[in-house]
Design a protein around this motif. Structure first.
Motif, PDB file in Angstrom:
ATOM      1  N   PRO A 325      91.870 -60.868  47.922  1.00 14.86           N
ATOM      2  CA  PRO A 325      91.551 -61.179  49.323  1.00 14.86           C
ATOM      3  C   PRO A 325      92.766 -61.299  50.232  1.00 14.86           C
ATOM      4  O   PRO A 325      92.730 -60.862  51.386  1.00 14.86           O
ATOM      5  N   PHE A 326      93.846 -61.878  49.725  1.00  9.50           N
ATOM      6  CA  PHE A 326      95.006 -62.093  50.591  1.00  9.50           C
ATOM      7  C   PHE A 326      95.692 -60.788  50.985  1.00  9.50           C
ATOM      8  O   PHE A 326      96.512 -60.762  51.896  1.00  9.50           O
ATOM      9  N   ARG A 327      95.341 -59.674  50.313  1.00  7.40           N
ATOM     10  CA  ARG A 327      95.915 -58.383  50.711  1.00  7.40           C
ATOM     11  C   ARG A 327      95.472 -58.011  52.132  1.00  7.40           C
ATOM     12  O   ARG A 327      96.207 -57.354  52.867  1.00  7.40           O
ATOM     13  N   TYR A 328      94.269 -58.419  52.495  1.00  3.29           N
ATOM     14  CA  TYR A 328      93.790 -58.114  53.848  1.00  3.29           C
ATOM     15  C   TYR A 328      94.491 -58.975  54.884  1.00  3.29           C
ATOM     16  O   TYR A 328      94.686 -58.540  56.023  1.00  3.29           O
ATOM     17  N   LEU A 329      94.891 -60.171  54.497  1.00  2.00           N
ATOM     18  CA  LEU A 329      95.728 -60.982  55.391  1.00  2.00           C
ATOM     19  C   LEU A 329      97.073 -60.299  55.586  1.00  2.00           C
ATOM     20  O   LEU A 329      97.595 -60.238  56.709  1.00  2.00           O
ATOM     21  N   ALA A 330      97.655 -59.771  54.512  1.00  7.48           N
ATOM     22  CA  ALA A 330      98.929 -59.058  54.624  1.00  7.48           C
ATOM     23  C   ALA A 330      98.802 -57.856  55.538  1.00  7.48           C
ATOM     24  O   ALA A 330      99.680 -57.597  56.376  1.00  7.48           O
ATOM     25  N   ALA A 331      97.713 -57.108  55.404  1.00  7.36           N
ATOM     26  CA  ALA A 331      97.506 -55.944  56.264  1.00  7.36           C
ATOM     27  C   ALA A 331      97.377 -56.359  57.718  1.00  7.36           C
ATOM     28  O   ALA A 331      97.902 -55.704  58.624  1.00  7.36           O
ATOM     29  N   HIS A 332      96.692 -57.456  57.972  1.00  9.23           N
ATOM     30  CA  HIS A 332      96.510 -57.943  59.343  1.00  9.23           C
ATOM     31  C   HIS A 332      97.848 -58.349  59.959  1.00  9.23           C
ATOM     32  O   HIS A 332      98.116 -58.057  61.128  1.00  9.23           O
ATOM     33  N   ARG A 333      98.680 -58.998  59.182  1.00  7.29           N
ATOM     34  CA  ARG A 333      99.983 -59.418  59.703  1.00  7.29           C
ATOM     35  C   ARG A 333     100.905 -58.224  59.931  1.00  7.29           C
ATOM     36  O   ARG A 333     101.726 -58.228  60.846  1.00  7.29           O
ATOM     37  N   HIS A 334     100.781 -57.230  59.083  1.00  7.46           N
ATOM     38  CA  HIS A 334     101.661 -56.066  59.202  1.00  7.46           C
ATOM     39  C   HIS A 334     101.214 -55.145  60.325  1.00  7.46           C
ATOM     40  O   HIS A 334     102.039 -54.455  60.935  1.00  7.46           O
ATOM     41  N   ALA A 335      99.898 -55.130  60.602  1.00  6.08           N
ATOM     42  CA  ALA A 335      99.360 -54.252  61.648  1.00  6.08           C
ATOM     43  C   ALA A 335      98.456 -55.076  62.559  1.00  6.08           C
ATOM     44  O   ALA A 335      97.233 -55.028  62.434  1.00  6.08           O
ATOM     45  N   PRO A 336      99.049 -55.837  63.480  1.00  6.55           N
ATOM     46  CA  PRO A 336      98.252 -56.770  64.294  1.00  6.55           C
ATOM     47  C   PRO A 336      97.457 -56.125  65.422  1.00  6.55           C
ATOM     48  O   PRO A 336      96.896 -56.822  66.266  1.00  6.55           O
ATOM     49  N   SER A 337      97.409 -54.787  65.461  1.00  7.32           N
ATOM     50  CA  SER A 337      96.648 -54.097  66.509  1.00  7.32           C
ATOM     51  C   SER A 337      95.202 -54.586  66.533  1.00  7.32           C
ATOM     52  O   SER A 337      94.575 -54.789  65.492  1.00  7.32           O
ATOM     53  N   LEU A 338      94.654 -54.733  67.728  1.00  8.19           N
ATOM     54  CA  LEU A 338      93.289 -55.239  67.872  1.00  8.19           C
ATOM     55  C   LEU A 338      92.255 -54.317  67.235  1.00  8.19           C
ATOM     56  O   LEU A 338      91.182 -54.757  66.826  1.00  8.19           O
ATOM     57  N   ARG A 339      92.564 -53.014  67.145  1.00  9.29           N
ATOM     58  CA  ARG A 339      91.547 -52.111  66.608  1.00  9.29           C
ATOM     59  C   ARG A 339      91.362 -52.287  65.102  1.00  9.29           C
ATOM     60  O   ARG A 339      90.379 -51.815  64.532  1.00  9.29           O
ATOM     61  N   TRP A 340      92.310 -52.990  64.440  1.00  4.61           N
ATOM     62  CA  TRP A 340      92.163 -53.238  63.000  1.00  4.61           C
ATOM     63  C   TRP A 340      91.683 -54.655  62.696  1.00  4.61           C
ATOM     64  O   TRP A 340      91.302 -54.946  61.564  1.00  4.61           O
ATOM     65  N   ALA A 341      91.734 -55.545  63.663  1.00  2.00           N
ATOM     66  CA  ALA A 341      91.472 -56.966  63.398  1.00  2.00           C
ATOM     67  C   ALA A 341      90.065 -57.195  62.843  1.00  2.00           C
ATOM     68  O   ALA A 341      89.885 -57.858  61.809  1.00  2.00           O
ATOM     69  N   TYR A 342      89.058 -56.649  63.519  1.00  2.00           N
ATOM     70  CA  TYR A 342      87.688 -56.895  63.078  1.00  2.00           C
ATOM     71  C   TYR A 342      87.382 -56.206  61.741  1.00  2.00           C
ATOM     72  O   TYR A 342      86.778 -56.831  60.847  1.00  2.00           O
ATOM     73  N   PRO A 343      87.769 -54.941  61.526  1.00  2.00           N
ATOM     74  CA  PRO A 343      87.532 -54.334  60.208  1.00  2.00           C
ATOM     75  C   PRO A 343      88.199 -55.109  59.075  1.00  2.00           C
ATOM     76  O   PRO A 343      87.624 -55.250  57.998  1.00  2.00           O
ATOM     77  N   LEU A 344      89.417 -55.611  59.311  1.00  2.00           N
ATOM     78  CA  LEU A 344      90.095 -56.379  58.264  1.00  2.00           C
ATOM     79  C   LEU A 344      89.398 -57.716  58.016  1.00  2.00           C
ATOM     80  O   LEU A 344      89.329 -58.187  56.884  1.00  2.00           O
ATOM     81  N   GLU A 345      88.895 -58.330  59.081  1.00  2.00           N
ATOM     82  CA  GLU A 345      88.117 -59.560  58.916  1.00  2.00           C
ATOM     83  C   GLU A 345      86.869 -59.296  58.083  1.00  2.00           C
ATOM     84  O   GLU A 345      86.526 -60.071  57.187  1.00  2.00           O
ATOM     85  N   GLN A 346      86.186 -58.187  58.356  1.00  2.00           N
ATOM     86  CA  GLN A 346      85.000 -57.827  57.564  1.00  2.00           C
ATOM     87  C   GLN A 346      85.376 -57.577  56.103  1.00  2.00           C
ATOM     88  O   GLN A 346      84.689 -58.037  55.186  1.00  2.00           O
ATOM     89  N   ALA A 347      86.476 -56.839  55.893  1.00  2.00           N
ATOM     90  CA  ALA A 347      86.918 -56.543  54.529  1.00  2.00           C
ATOM     91  C   ALA A 347      87.267 -57.828  53.790  1.00  2.00           C
ATOM     92  O   ALA A 347      86.934 -57.993  52.605  1.00  2.00           O
ATOM     93  N   LEU A 348      87.950 -58.731  54.471  1.00  2.00           N
ATOM     94  CA  LEU A 348      88.297 -60.011  53.853  1.00  2.00           C
ATOM     95  C   LEU A 348      87.028 -60.758  53.449  1.00  2.00           C
ATOM     96  O   LEU A 348      86.939 -61.318  52.353  1.00  2.00           O
ATOM     97  N   GLY A 349      86.034 -60.739  54.325  1.00  2.00           N
ATOM     98  CA  GLY A 349      84.768 -61.396  54.000  1.00  2.00           C
ATOM     99  C   GLY A 349      84.101 -60.784  52.780  1.00  2.00           C
ATOM    100  O   GLY A 349      83.606 -61.495  51.899  1.00  2.00           O
ATOM    101  N   HIS A 350      84.086 -59.447  52.694  1.00  2.00           N
ATOM    102  CA  HIS A 350      83.482 -58.783  51.533  1.00  2.00           C
ATOM    103  C   HIS A 350      84.250 -59.103  50.254  1.00  2.00           C
ATOM    104  O   HIS A 350      83.650 -59.225  49.179  1.00  2.00           O
ATOM    105  N   SER A 351      85.578 -59.246  50.355  1.00  2.00           N
ATOM    106  CA  SER A 351      86.383 -59.532  49.162  1.00  2.00           C
ATOM    107  C   SER A 351      86.193 -60.959  48.681  1.00  2.00           C
ATOM    108  O   SER A 351      86.596 -61.302  47.571  1.00  2.00           O
ATOM    109  N   LEU A 352      85.597 -61.806  49.525  1.00  2.00           N
ATOM    110  CA  LEU A 352      85.311 -63.197  49.164  1.00  2.00           C
ATOM    111  C   LEU A 352      83.823 -63.387  48.889  1.00  2.00           C
ATOM    112  O   LEU A 352      83.252 -64.446  49.150  1.00  2.00           O
ATOM    113  N   ALA A 353      83.211 -62.366  48.321  1.00  2.00           N
ATOM    114  CA  ALA A 353      81.758 -62.372  48.157  1.00  2.00           C
ATOM    115  C   ALA A 353      81.267 -63.484  47.241  1.00  2.00           C
ATOM    116  O   ALA A 353      80.107 -63.901  47.339  1.00  2.00           O
ATOM    117  N   GLN A 354      82.122 -63.960  46.335  1.00  2.00           N
ATOM    118  CA  GLN A 354      81.663 -64.961  45.378  1.00  2.00           C
ATOM    119  C   GLN A 354      81.872 -66.397  45.857  1.00  2.00           C
ATOM    120  O   GLN A 354      81.572 -67.334  45.130  1.00  2.00           O
TER     121      GLN A 354
END
Length: 527
Positions: A325-354
Motif C-alpha cells: 500500500p505505501f507504494r501508492y503514497l510514494a507515487a503520490h509524493r513523487h508525482a503530486p500532479s492533481l490528475r494522478w491524486a484521485y487514481p492513486l487514492e483509489q489504488a491505495l484504497g484497493h490495496s487496503l482491501a483487507q
C-alpha cells in the motif's frame, strides 16, 4: 454453583506470535518481552529487506539474526519454516528474504543431515517466482557458501526454470549486467525442457548460444517475440524513431517484448511524448505508477493519461500488481500532479482491501518517533516506517465505526479526520514527535474503547508505568502491529487479549475479526 459453565463464559482466543515470559530490554531501554523463535523469525521476515539497515540494527546484524533463526528452525521445525518461506514469497511478496531463507534452510538441513519435512528441492522451487530469481539464488549461494552447489539446490532451480523461462522473460531479465545469465544457469542445473512446452528446447539452446556466441546467436523462428525483437534491434538508429510514431508502433513494441527501459536505450535519444505513448499500453501497473512524473514531464496527452489513471486504479490491476500500500503514497509524493491524486487514492484504497470495518469504539495509535522516521523501508525508498504506520493507522480509523486516531512519540495528540475522507489527505496531518513514550500515549488516550491498535516498532523508552498494554483492562483486546521485527516486544502476546502481528501489507488486519469472533488466529499460510 457453576464456576466455569456460565452464560457469560467465552472462549479465550490465541494468536501465534507468542511471548516466552522472559524479560528483555528494548533498544531504548524499556522493559520488553522475549518472543519464541518462530514468532521472532516471522516478525523479522515480514519486515525484512535483506542488507537494509534499520534505525537500531545494521544490515549485517539484521541479516545474521535472520539467517540464524532460519537455520535453527529449518532443523527443529522444517514444515513450519518451509511454509513461512513459501508464503513470504507469495502473499508476503518479499523476494530477497525468501530467497535467502530458502538457501539457509537447505544449508542447515544438509549440514545437520536432516531428512524429515518438506524436501530441500521443494523449498527452493517454492520461492522462485520470477525469471530472474534462479540467478539471484545462485549468486547468493556461491557468494555465501562457495561454488559447490548441492543437488537439491540445482534441482529446485531446474524446476523453476522450466516454469519461468520464456522468450519474453529472456529479453527482460537475461542482460549483460547479470552475473549469472540464463545460459550459465542452464549449464549449471541441466534443466530439461518442460514436456508440455515443446518450444522450450529451442529457447534453451538459444539462451546458451546467446550467452556464449552473442554475435552469431539467432533466435528460433518459432518464437515470435524473439524474432520481432531481433528485427527491431536490426533497424538503423535513424529509423527507430519512426517506429514509435507509426500508427502500429505500440503494437510492434509490445509484440517485440520491448520494455520502457529497453526502449530508452534502443532509441538512443530522449523518452519524449511519442515514445511514452507508444510503450504505455504494454507497461505493467507497477511501472506506470513509478513513471507518473515522467509522463507529466514528457507531456503525454490527456487521453493517454486517462488510460493510465484507469489502469492504476482498477481493482483487478491493483490486486495483480501486488504492490504494498505505501507504494501508492510514494507515487503520490513523487508525482503530486492533481490528475494522478484521485487514481492513486483509489489504488491505495484497493490495496487496503483487507482492512476491516471494526464495530464499536477503536483507539488507533500510530508511532511517529525518531526511530520510525529514520528507518527507511529500504535503501531505494524515500519512505520510512513512520509513513507505512500512518497509512495503516489512517485506513483503519477511516473504516472503523467510531475511532480515535492518535500519533505519538515523546508526546501524543489526536489526528483529525472525517468519515469518507481521503487517506492521502489524512496523512498530511501527521508529524514528527521525537522519542517513544508508548505507555503514556495509551494511558492518556484510552477512554473505555472496545479495542486498542498500536502500529509501532515497539522500541519504547519509558517504563515508569509498565508496558503499554498494561494500561488497558485485561478484558479489552490490545493489538500491536510490529513494522520492524526487532527482537524485544513492548508487551506480552499470544493470549489474554494481547496480540502482535507484523508485516508491510494489509494482510494482518484479517486476524482482528477472527480473534474477536473467538477464533484462534493461525499463521497466515495455515489460516
Amino acid at each position: 454453583m457453576a464456576r466455569f459453565n456460565t452464560r457469560n463464559a467465552k472462549a479465550q482466543p490465541v494468536s501465534r506470535v507468542t511471548s516466552t515470559g522472559r524479560v528483555l530490554r528494548t533498544y531504548e531501554g524499556g522493559r520488553g518481552r522475549e518472543r519464541d523463535a518462530r514468532s521472532e523469525l516471522f516478525l523479522l521476515a515480514v519486515s525484512h529487506f535483506v542488507t537494509q539497515q534499520t534505525f537500531y540494527e545494521t544490515g549485517a546484524d539484521r541479516d545474521d539474526r535472520f539467517a540464524t533463526l532460519v537455520r535453527e528452525l529449518a532443523v527443529t521445525d522444517p514444515s513450519w519454516t518451509a511454509g513461512l518461506l513459501g508464503w513470504l514469497r507469495g502473499e508476503g511478496n518479499l523476494r530477497t528474504a525468501s530467497i535467502v531463507g530458502a538457501a539457509e534452510y537447505v544449508k542447515a538441513r544438509l549440514d545437520a543431515g536432516a531428512t524429515e519435512g518438506p524436501s530441500n528441492r521443494q523449498v527452493v522451487a517454492s520461492v522462485l517466482q520470477r525469471p530472474d530469481e534462479p540467478g539471484e539464488l545462485l549468486a547468493y549461494w556461491t557468494a555465501t557458501h562457495g561454488r559447490n552447489v548441492p543437488k537439491p539446490v540445482k534441482r529446485g532451480i531446474a524446476d523453476a526454470v522450466r516454469r519461468l523461462y520464456s522468450g519474453t522473460s529472456l529479453l527482460k531479465y537475461d542482460t549483460a549486467a547479470k552475473g549469472y545469465r540464463f545460459g550459465d544457469i542452464l549449464n549449471l542445473v541441466h534443466a530439461a525442457p518442460d514436456p508440455d512446452k515443446p518450444w522450450q528446447g529451442e529457447l534453451f539452446l538459444y539462451a546458451l548460444d546467446r550467452r556464449h556466441n552473442p554475435d552469431t546467436a539467432v533466435p528460433p523462428a518459432s518464437n515470435r517475440v524473439l524474432t520481432a525483437h531481433r528485427e527491431l534491434m536490426a533497424l538503423p538508429a535513424e529509423e527507430r524513431r519512426a517506429v514509435v510514431t507509426a500508427p502500429d508502433g505500440a503494437e510492434r513494441l509490445a509484440a517485440a517484448g520491448m520494455t520502457w527501459e529497453a526502449l530508452a536505450g534502443w532509441l538512443q535519444g530522449p523518452m519524449d511524448r511519442e515514445a511514452w505513448e507508444a510503450v504505455i499500453p504494454s507497461m505493467g501497473t507497477m511501472a506506470l505508477s513509478r513513471n507518473l512524473r515522467n509522463f507529466d514531464q514528457a507531456g503525454v496527452s490527456d487521453e493517454v493519461a486517462a488510460q493510465v489513471a484507469a489502469r492504476i486504479s482498477d481493482p483487478a490491476e491493483v490486486a495483480r500488481s501486488r504492490q504494498f500500500p505505501f507504494r501508492y503514497l510514494a507515487a503520490h509524493r513523487h508525482a503530486p500532479s492533481l490528475r494522478w491524486a484521485y487514481p492513486l487514492e483509489q489504488a491505495l484504497g484497493h490495496s487496503l482491501a483487507q482492512v476491516p470495518a471494526l464495530t464499536g469504539r477503536t483507539l488507533v495509535l500510530v508511532d511517529r518517533s525518531g526511530s520510525m522516521f529514520f528507518s527507511r523501508l529500504s535503501d531505494r525508498s524515500e519512505l520510512s516506517r513512520a509513513d507505512a504506520a500512518a497509512v495503516f493507522g489512517a485506513a483503519l480509523a477511516l473504516r472503523a465505526e467510531r475511532a480515535d486516531l492518535v500519533e505519538f512519540g515523546t508526546s501524543s495528540h489526536g489526528v483529525a479526520f472525517r468519515k469518507g475522507e481521503s487517506v492521502l489527505k489524512v496523512l498530511d496531518r501527521f508529524g514528527d514527535l521525537g522519542g517513544t513514550d508508548t505507555t503514556e500515549a495509551v494511558r492518556r488516550h484510552y477512554k473505555g474503547h472496545d479495542r486498542v491498535l498500536i502500529v509501532t516498532d515497539e522500541q519504547y523508552a519509558y517504563h515508569q508505568y509498565g508496558d503499554p498494554t498494561e494500561q488497558v483492562p485485561a478484558d479489552v483486546p490490545v493489538y500491536t502491529w510490529n513494522l520492524a521485527g526487532y527482537r524485544a516486544g513492548h508487551g506480552p502476546s499470544g493470549k489474554g487479549n494481547r496480540h502482535t502481528f507484523g508485516g508491510l501489507s494489509d494482510a494482518a488486519f484479517r486476524m482482528v475479526p477472527l480473534l474477536e469472533a473467538a477464533r484462534d488466529a493461525d499463521w497466515p499460510w495455515t489460516a
